[in-house]
Design a protein around this motif. Sequence first.
Motif, PDB file in Angstrom:
ATOM      1  N   GLN A   1       0.818  -1.208   0.000  1.00 13.73           N
ATOM      2  CA  GLN A   1       0.000   0.000   0.000  1.00 13.73           C
ATOM      3  C   GLN A   1       0.852   1.258   0.000  1.00 13.73           C
ATOM      4  O   GLN A   1       0.543   2.238  -0.701  1.00 13.73           O
ATOM      5  CB  GLN A   1      -0.928   0.010   1.221  1.00 13.73           C
ATOM      6  CG  GLN A   1      -1.809   1.245   1.297  1.00 13.73           C
ATOM      7  CD  GLN A   1      -2.910   1.121   2.312  1.00 13.73           C
ATOM      8  OE1 GLN A   1      -3.968   0.569   2.031  1.00 13.73           O
ATOM      9  NE2 GLN A   1      -2.689   1.634   3.518  1.00 13.73           N
TER      10      GLN A   1
ATOM     11  N   ILE B   1       2.267   1.678  -3.534  1.00 13.82           N
ATOM     12  CA  ILE B   1       1.231   2.065  -4.489  1.00 13.82           C
ATOM     13  C   ILE B   1       0.873   3.538  -4.355  1.00 13.82           C
ATOM     14  O   ILE B   1       0.699   4.258  -5.344  1.00 13.82           O
ATOM     15  CB  ILE B   1      -0.035   1.204  -4.291  1.00 13.82           C
ATOM     16  CG1 ILE B   1       0.204  -0.220  -4.780  1.00 13.82           C
ATOM     17  CG2 ILE B   1      -1.231   1.806  -5.030  1.00 13.82           C
ATOM     18  CD1 ILE B   1      -0.972  -1.153  -4.538  1.00 13.82           C
TER      19      ILE B   1
ATOM     20  N   GLU C   1      -5.752  -1.370  -5.665  1.00 15.84           N
ATOM     21  CA  GLU C   1      -5.543  -0.559  -4.470  1.00 15.84           C
ATOM     22  C   GLU C   1      -6.657  -0.787  -3.459  1.00 15.84           C
ATOM     23  O   GLU C   1      -6.411  -0.862  -2.247  1.00 15.84           O
ATOM     24  CB  GLU C   1      -5.471   0.922  -4.852  1.00 15.84           C
ATOM     25  CG  GLU C   1      -5.137   1.844  -3.688  1.00 15.84           C
ATOM     26  CD  GLU C   1      -5.047   3.297  -4.118  1.00 15.84           C
ATOM     27  OE1 GLU C   1      -4.834   4.148  -3.246  1.00 15.84           O
ATOM     28  OE2 GLU C   1      -5.186   3.556  -5.335  1.00 15.84           O
TER      29      GLU C   1
END
Length: 422
Positions: free
Chosen positions: A74, A77, A183
């Motif tokens: 995360q 990203i 995501e």
Amino acid sequence: MPFPEDEQIEPAPGAFAWWRRLPLYVRILAAVALGVVTGLLLGDGAASLAIPAKLVLRVLGALAPPLILFAIVQAVINAPVSGRQSLRLTTLLAVNTIVAIVIGLAVANVLRPGEWVRMTPPVTNAKAAASAADPLTQFLDSVPRSIAGPFTDDGKVIGVILLAIAFGLSLRKLRNYPIQTVEDLVHVGLSSLVTILEAVVEVVPLAVFGVVASIVGAKGLSDFLALGGFVGAVIAALLLQGVYYLVRVRLGSWVRPAALLRGVRDALTMAFSTASSTATMPVTYRCLRDNVGLREQSASLGALVGANFNNDGTALYEAMSALFVAQMLGMHLTFSQQLMVVLTSIVASVGAAGIPEAGLVTMTLVFKSVGLPTEYIALLLTVDWFLDRCRTAINVMGDVTVSSLLDGKTPEKPVSPTLQNV
């Protein structure tokens, strides 16, 4: 795509609602005091009280790998950086983390607090009471050591049931969350694991109570001398890391160290009081922009983006903890093993800013990397609440340092006389 607000589940009212409303550190302090009294009263009979600590550490060990995986994915990203600025930010973060770990290992090797008092951890005493607590021991053996454990050939069906219940409860507040991108999927995975972790953290005071009671019951109060030495060594190492930050700022930025400390004192105070670098990020950014006068890009990269990767204080603490326990056990960690501690601490600290009690979670990975038994982490629970606040302040100081270095040696606007002072 910005995430919609997750549905919040209010804790059910009950007889212990007042207890849950207390800050975690207050509950831990109360558990320490109650554990001392119980240990003095029960003596060796308090050995079985360490079983909750074993349960907490078993669950933390199972959660650590997937938590770190999702947290790093995360963070990568969502990192809005690219090109030269991305490379420079990555280099600064890596160098600062490596220096922090080296400082921690150096202080631990010089002071050697683990050798001040040899301790017998309370979790080993629990083995003597295994027959008396057989049902609890059997239940503990059913708790998975890893998320994938129950699905192996020798897995136990009760482990599958426990995992199903844990994820079912954690996903209740995300059951209507729309998954349209990768995501989104990562967000759901990380959120579900963090929800389980938050439930485990609620049990930490009980684990601390058991650890303290079993230590005091078996050996009195003498063993806490070594923990006191460990706390002193960690604080000394964190202060050295702080000095390193100020030297870097003085040599590589237009900002002067004294002015920087004055400008970000609100952020450092909030970091220490909340023990959360994530919660402190907006304050850090505002201090860097309004009080210090850094450029918007520099402040945002260091305080907002870098905070997700920069956990120098946590990495330093984990390296020192591993060496402390090794010294306490009379084990000698070779250079290659200490290098493995460095590498594991770096990887484990990346993306850990948003994980509650990240130090305890990632420490299980560091211990396993050099063959240290993770049950000895239970001894650190009694002092972790305080050291967590200290290392969080250093984490935020690292974010501030990175922002200052990214801003370069020329200010965006004419510098006021206050900021020109050394």
